[in-house]
Scaffold this motif. Structure first.
Motif, PDB file in Angstrom:
ATOM      1  N   VAL A 158       0.864  -1.176   0.000  1.00  0.00           N
ATOM      2  CA  VAL A 158       0.000   0.000   0.000  1.00  0.00           C
ATOM      3  C   VAL A 158       0.904   1.230   0.000  1.00  0.00           C
ATOM      4  O   VAL A 158       1.790   1.353   0.853  1.00  0.00           O
ATOM      5  CB  VAL A 158      -0.935   0.034   1.228  1.00  0.00           C
ATOM      6  CG1 VAL A 158      -1.742   1.338   1.238  1.00  0.00           C
ATOM      7  CG2 VAL A 158      -1.859  -1.176   1.234  1.00  0.00           C
ATOM      8  N   MET A 159       0.691   2.119  -0.973  1.00  0.00           N
ATOM      9  CA  MET A 159       1.473   3.361  -1.052  1.00  0.00           C
ATOM     10  C   MET A 159       0.632   4.512  -0.502  1.00  0.00           C
ATOM     11  O   MET A 159      -0.408   4.848  -1.058  1.00  0.00           O
ATOM     12  CB  MET A 159       1.890   3.633  -2.499  1.00  0.00           C
ATOM     13  CG  MET A 159       2.874   2.610  -3.044  1.00  0.00           C
ATOM     14  SD  MET A 159       3.346   2.910  -4.767  1.00  0.00           S
ATOM     15  CE  MET A 159       1.882   2.334  -5.626  1.00  0.00           C
ATOM     16  N   TRP A 161       0.708   8.376   0.193  1.00  0.00           N
ATOM     17  CA  TRP A 161       1.534   9.496  -0.256  1.00  0.00           C
ATOM     18  C   TRP A 161       0.744  10.797  -0.205  1.00  0.00           C
ATOM     19  O   TRP A 161      -0.481  10.823  -0.183  1.00  0.00           O
ATOM     20  CB  TRP A 161       2.066   9.248  -1.670  1.00  0.00           C
ATOM     21  CG  TRP A 161       0.999   9.057  -2.716  1.00  0.00           C
ATOM     22  CD1 TRP A 161       0.189   7.964  -2.879  1.00  0.00           C
ATOM     23  CD2 TRP A 161       0.612   9.986  -3.713  1.00  0.00           C
ATOM     24  NE1 TRP A 161      -0.675   8.158  -3.924  1.00  0.00           N
ATOM     25  CE2 TRP A 161      -0.439   9.390  -4.463  1.00  0.00           C
ATOM     26  CE3 TRP A 161       1.045  11.261  -4.070  1.00  0.00           C
ATOM     27  CZ2 TRP A 161      -1.051  10.031  -5.539  1.00  0.00           C
ATOM     28  CZ3 TRP A 161       0.434  11.897  -5.141  1.00  0.00           C
ATOM     29  CH2 TRP A 161      -0.597  11.279  -5.856  1.00  0.00           C
ATOM     30  N   TRP A 273       4.136   1.725   2.277  1.00  0.00           N
ATOM     31  CA  TRP A 273       5.164   2.643   1.768  1.00  0.00           C
ATOM     32  C   TRP A 273       4.646   4.072   1.943  1.00  0.00           C
ATOM     33  O   TRP A 273       3.560   4.410   1.469  1.00  0.00           O
ATOM     34  CB  TRP A 273       5.426   2.330   0.299  1.00  0.00           C
ATOM     35  CG  TRP A 273       6.545   3.113  -0.321  1.00  0.00           C
ATOM     36  CD1 TRP A 273       7.838   2.727  -0.452  1.00  0.00           C
ATOM     37  CD2 TRP A 273       6.457   4.406  -0.906  1.00  0.00           C
ATOM     38  NE1 TRP A 273       8.578   3.704  -1.064  1.00  0.00           N
ATOM     39  CE2 TRP A 273       7.753   4.752  -1.352  1.00  0.00           C
ATOM     40  CE3 TRP A 273       5.430   5.324  -1.091  1.00  0.00           C
ATOM     41  CZ2 TRP A 273       8.038   5.961  -1.971  1.00  0.00           C
ATOM     42  CZ3 TRP A 273       5.708   6.532  -1.691  1.00  0.00           C
ATOM     43  CH2 TRP A 273       6.992   6.839  -2.140  1.00  0.00           C
ATOM     44  N   GLN A 278       5.027   8.677  -5.456  1.00  0.00           N
ATOM     45  CA  GLN A 278       4.926   7.243  -5.668  1.00  0.00           C
ATOM     46  C   GLN A 278       6.082   6.758  -6.530  1.00  0.00           C
ATOM     47  O   GLN A 278       6.488   7.451  -7.461  1.00  0.00           O
ATOM     48  CB  GLN A 278       3.623   6.898  -6.393  1.00  0.00           C
ATOM     49  CG  GLN A 278       2.368   7.346  -5.691  1.00  0.00           C
ATOM     50  CD  GLN A 278       1.145   7.053  -6.525  1.00  0.00           C
ATOM     51  OE1 GLN A 278       0.574   5.980  -6.461  1.00  0.00           O
ATOM     52  NE2 GLN A 278       0.753   8.025  -7.337  1.00  0.00           N
ATOM     53  N   ILE A 283       3.627   2.253 -10.089  1.00  0.00           N
ATOM     54  CA  ILE A 283       2.306   2.784 -10.456  1.00  0.00           C
ATOM     55  C   ILE A 283       1.568   1.842 -11.405  1.00  0.00           C
ATOM     56  O   ILE A 283       0.358   1.612 -11.235  1.00  0.00           O
ATOM     57  CB  ILE A 283       2.445   4.198 -11.059  1.00  0.00           C
ATOM     58  CG1 ILE A 283       2.946   5.175  -9.977  1.00  0.00           C
ATOM     59  CG2 ILE A 283       1.113   4.688 -11.620  1.00  0.00           C
ATOM     60  CD1 ILE A 283       3.199   6.584 -10.473  1.00  0.00           C
ATOM     61  N   VAL A 286      -0.549  -0.908  -9.689  1.00  0.00           N
ATOM     62  CA  VAL A 286      -1.660  -0.575  -8.787  1.00  0.00           C
ATOM     63  C   VAL A 286      -2.944  -1.242  -9.267  1.00  0.00           C
ATOM     64  O   VAL A 286      -3.312  -1.175 -10.449  1.00  0.00           O
ATOM     65  CB  VAL A 286      -1.840   0.945  -8.691  1.00  0.00           C
ATOM     66  CG1 VAL A 286      -3.116   1.296  -7.921  1.00  0.00           C
ATOM     67  CG2 VAL A 286      -0.627   1.574  -8.006  1.00  0.00           C
ATOM     68  N   ARG A 291      -2.106  -1.223  -3.833  1.00  0.00           N
ATOM     69  CA  ARG A 291      -3.009  -0.079  -3.852  1.00  0.00           C
ATOM     70  C   ARG A 291      -2.254   1.204  -3.525  1.00  0.00           C
ATOM     71  O   ARG A 291      -1.181   1.190  -2.908  1.00  0.00           O
ATOM     72  CB  ARG A 291      -4.149  -0.276  -2.848  1.00  0.00           C
ATOM     73  CG  ARG A 291      -4.960  -1.521  -3.085  1.00  0.00           C
ATOM     74  CD  ARG A 291      -5.649  -1.511  -4.459  1.00  0.00           C
ATOM     75  NE  ARG A 291      -6.717  -0.554  -4.480  1.00  0.00           N
ATOM     76  CZ  ARG A 291      -7.959  -0.803  -4.077  1.00  0.00           C
ATOM     77  NH1 ARG A 291      -8.279  -2.009  -3.617  1.00  0.00           N
ATOM     78  NH2 ARG A 291      -8.878   0.121  -4.127  1.00  0.00           N
ATOM     79  N   SER A 292      -2.856   2.332  -3.933  1.00  0.00           N
ATOM     80  CA  SER A 292      -2.274   3.654  -3.710  1.00  0.00           C
ATOM     81  C   SER A 292      -3.332   4.547  -3.082  1.00  0.00           C
ATOM     82  O   SER A 292      -4.493   4.553  -3.515  1.00  0.00           O
ATOM     83  CB  SER A 292      -1.803   4.234  -5.046  1.00  0.00           C
ATOM     84  OG  SER A 292      -1.385   5.570  -4.891  1.00  0.00           O
ATOM     85  N   HIS A 293      -2.920   5.303  -2.066  1.00  0.00           N
ATOM     86  CA  HIS A 293      -3.869   6.179  -1.380  1.00  0.00           C
ATOM     87  C   HIS A 293      -3.250   7.559  -1.201  1.00  0.00           C
ATOM     88  O   HIS A 293      -2.238   7.721  -0.496  1.00  0.00           O
ATOM     89  CB  HIS A 293      -4.261   5.605  -0.025  1.00  0.00           C
ATOM     90  CG  HIS A 293      -5.288   6.426   0.705  1.00  0.00           C
ATOM     91  ND1 HIS A 293      -6.586   6.591   0.247  1.00  0.00           N
ATOM     92  CD2 HIS A 293      -5.205   7.159   1.851  1.00  0.00           C
ATOM     93  CE1 HIS A 293      -7.264   7.366   1.082  1.00  0.00           C
ATOM     94  NE2 HIS A 293      -6.440   7.720   2.060  1.00  0.00           N
ATOM     95  N   LEU A 294      -3.826   8.562  -1.848  1.00  0.00           N
ATOM     96  CA  LEU A 294      -3.392   9.949  -1.712  1.00  0.00           C
ATOM     97  C   LEU A 294      -4.050  10.554  -0.483  1.00  0.00           C
ATOM     98  O   LEU A 294      -5.268  10.561  -0.356  1.00  0.00           O
ATOM     99  CB  LEU A 294      -3.768  10.749  -2.965  1.00  0.00           C
ATOM    100  CG  LEU A 294      -3.577  12.269  -2.884  1.00  0.00           C
ATOM    101  CD1 LEU A 294      -2.117  12.622  -2.654  1.00  0.00           C
ATOM    102  CD2 LEU A 294      -4.100  12.943  -4.147  1.00  0.00           C
ATOM    103  N   ALA A 414       1.212  13.220  -9.828  1.00  0.00           N
ATOM    104  CA  ALA A 414       1.783  12.179  -8.974  1.00  0.00           C
ATOM    105  C   ALA A 414       2.489  12.757  -7.758  1.00  0.00           C
ATOM    106  O   ALA A 414       2.730  12.052  -6.780  1.00  0.00           O
ATOM    107  CB  ALA A 414       2.760  11.325  -9.774  1.00  0.00           C
TER     108      ALA A 414
END
Length: 690
Positions: A158-159, A161, A273, A278, A283, A286, A291-294, A414
């Motif tokens: 999981v990112m 950022w 992370w 990212q 990327i 994902v 997964r990525s969470h802003l 990004a």
């Protein structure tokens, strides 16, 4: 102890106390102060930071931070006592091993060897982030999202950022505290600015109960055998400045061989992370179990809850929303500004919001991320900031010099600095949050001051200080943000009128030497600076320059040469005033236009562009005009009977030819140009031998 020993101790202490490593700019100032360098010397040896910013912003905040870290009664760390205080503190510190390697340090790359290889010092690790989350408030939707991704969806990577100060580390600490009982092992590593990839492997191996020589395969196997939660914080330190977002620095490329298998291979654990960007190579992965969470800012309700324990604040729902908008809901900025509101405004949000300039001192958080941008990213941010409102990619492309690659847009997105405007439909419309816009404009102003001081237009050639096509409200904001402060800077540097004029003449020569027949905004920006400083441009040569987004209606350009200049979105003085008179040259290449207001302009017929401003505004109405056959002279007859000649090739007049008793209402040259006939209002005609 030498500086490298000290800075490692300080960095670990800052991580323990603040939950973050030293910032790049803090390291730069700390090393400069340690070496007894002045702020001027530090700024001269550093790209992207001005002396004013280092001296008035970074330095005071750094000494305050170090005072907290040293935590000695009645001792305040300053630039002067820095070495003595830190040496004494370090001698008694037990936070790191007493014996540290003494590498050959490259002064341009702190923490690396002369060959550019990262130092193999051990990395500290904790079971959980060393942060007290007992008072954790807000962020319930984000906390629930991370809980879902880690505990329910069993994501491998999981990112998390977002921009500095948005609370990434605090949120990571909260979720780790919440989920610690569901994992066999937990591990937190705060990545410093410089370290060896092998040091990270060794720290993870130690945290997960593996030998220090463990391989990536063995690490993945341990993540599969046991359920582990690994938090890697400070991920932005892996990435190169001056490159698109998420591009690894050369000596950190091997870390890709760790992160990619963690993301792609089946295992029972989760790596969280945490960083400002990212990783570019992750990327595309994902989706599913990556997964990525802003992390965005607080909502108005969350901000109110967050500040409730800090004092009594009064204000309407609108006031809270305005406060959140201006600070992008950033928790760190809200914390910093809370004491200002309480102490200076007695907690009254309405009074504080009426004095928005008080927010200007809170933009330092974005200084380091802005200094990392590529030139195309900075140009795009500059245009977004100057627009003061959402703007489409199509409109941006029309104004920017050169193309606008989509990877530049994606890189800014990004980084979390720009965002796509809601409700823009099929078109891509970008905008900046108010706080980010303020930080960008502040950063731009520092860079523009450096360019003006060095007399080398770069950014000033690529962006307009004032957009003549923008609404009047926006133009007012543009003047306030960049044009007026830059002019004030010049005025302060050159208080004597003669010195100021000479400086502007040097700037003009610089523009001509760099940008003849090239597109850009340098000449227009110079015109606006001169107008702001009340410096006349009489006789200045703008020929063969791009004069874009210049307002020539404001005066001071009489006799300026605009021959073969390239105009675009330029505002001209209105030549067709009362009772205009005009005349074409023999080959219809030029047209001269005069009027009763005494204005006299010369235009190129083929392009419809202004060639010269002969008289911007005169005391005597113009009644008659005539070109000589060879277009070398323009004869001008006036209401008071003056008959003047303007030389249109080389040096030009006016040269007063004679004065008649009556207004000159007609003029004509003979076909060979040897004679000039002048007709008066009383019917008399005079013939002059040229």
């Amino acid at each position: 102890m030498d500086f490298e020993d000290i800075i490692q101790l300080v960095n670990q202490a800052v991580i323990s106390r603040k939950g973050r490593p030293l910032k790049t700019v803090e390291r730069i100032v700390l090393q400069g102060a340690w070496e007894n360098a002045t702020y001027t010397q530090i700024s001269e040896n550093t790209v992207g930071y001005t002396e004013d910013y280092l001296k008035k912003d970074v330095g005071p905040n750094l000494w305050k931070l170090l005072t907290e870290v040293v935590d000695r009664a009645a001792i305040k760390v300053t630039k002067r006592n820095l070495q003595n205080v830190l040496q004494d503190w370090a001698a008694q510190s037990t936070q790191l091993p007493a014996s540290l390697p003494d590498p050959a340090v490259n002064p341009t790359l702190p923490g690396s060897t002369a060959q550019g290889e990262a130092i193999a010092d051990p990395l500290a690790w904790w079971e959980l982030p060393p942060i007290d989350v007992a008072d954790f408030l807000g962020r319930q939707p984000d906390l629930a999202m991370l809980h879902q991704l880690i505990a329910t969806d069993h994501c491998r990577l999981v990112m998390l950022w977002g921009l500095p100060g948005c609370g990434k580390t605090f949120l990571a600490a909260a979720i780790a505290q919440q989920l610690r009982q569901q994992f066999d092992r937990c591990c937190y590593v705060a990545l410093p600015q410089e370290f060896a990839p092998s040091a990270l492997m060794e720290a993870l191996a130690a945290a997960l109960g593996l030998p220090g020589s463990a391989t990536v395969d063995q690490l993945i196997q341990r993540l599969a055998d046991r359920r582990c939660l690994v938090i890697l914080d400070g991920g932005e330190h892996l990435f190169a400045a001056g490159q698109l977002a998420g591009t690894y620095r050369p000596h950190f490329v091997p870390i890709q061989d760790l992160l990619r298998p963690i993301a792609k291979h089946q295992h029972r654990s989760c790596v969280l992370w945490v960083g400002q960007e990212q990783p570019q190579d992750l990327i595309p992965l994902v989706g599913g179990r990556v997964r990525s969470h802003l992390l965005n800012g607080f909502s108005a309700q969350e901000a109110r809850e967050f500040l409730r324990g800090r004092g009594l604040f009064t204000g309407s729902e609108t006031h809270w929303q305005q406060l959140v908008n201006h600070l992008s809901g950033n928790p760190r900025r809200l914390t910093e500004i809370a004491s200002v509101i309480l102490n200076l405004y007695r907690g009254d949000l309405g009074q504080f919001l009426a004095d928005i300039p008080a927010l200007e001192g809170t933009t330092a958080d974005l200084a380091a991320p802005l200094a990392r941008l590529t030139a195309p990213e900075l140009d795009l941010l500059a245009w977004l900031a100057l627009a003061q409102q959402p703007i489409s990619l199509a409109d941006l492309q029309q104004g920017m010099i050169g193309s606008l690659p989509m990877e530049v847009v994606q890189s800014l997105l990004a980084r979390g600095m720009a965002q796509i405007s809601e409700g823009s439909g099929a078109r891509i419309v970008l905008e900046l949050p108010p706080f980010t816009r303020s930080a960008v404009l502040h950063h731009l102003l520092q860079l523009l001051m450096v360019e003006v001081d060095r007399e080398s237009f770069q950014l000033l050639q690529r962006i307009p200080l004032l957009s003549t096509t923008a609404p009047e409200r926006v133009q007012t904001l543009q003047q306030k943000s960049l044009l007026a402060p830059l002019a004030d800077h010049l005025q302060q540097q050159y208080p004597e009128p003669e010195a100021l004029q000479e400086k502007l003449q040097r700037l003009h020569r610089g523009v001509r030497s760099q940008y003849l027949n090239q597109p850009g905004y340098g000449a227009g920006n110079l015109i606006h600076l001169c107008q702001r400083l009340d410096i006349a441009l009489t006789g200045v040569d703008f020929s063969q320059l791009a004069v874009w987004h210049a307002n020539l209606r404001r005066g001071g350009i009489q006799g300026a040469n605009f021959s073969q200049a390239r105009f675009e979105h330029t505002l001209f003085a209105m030549a067709l005033g009362r009772d205009p008179v005009m005349v074409f040259s023999r080959e219809a290449e030029l047209i001269a236009i005069g009027d009763r207001d005494g204005r006299l302009l010369l235009w190129e017929v083929a392009t419809g562009k202004l060639s010269r401003v002969l008289i911007e505004s005169g005391p005597v109405p113009i009644r008659a005009l005539a070109f000589s056959p060879d277009c070398a002279w323009l004869a001008v007859g006036s209401e008071n009977g003056d008959l003047c000649l303007w030389a249109l090739q080389g040096a030009y007049g006016p040269e007063e030819f004679t004065r008649q008793q009556q207004p000159v209402v007609e003029l004509a040259f003979s076909p060979d140009g040897a004679w000039l006939a002048a007709g008066g209002a009383d019917g008399t005609v005079q013939i002059w031998d040229m």
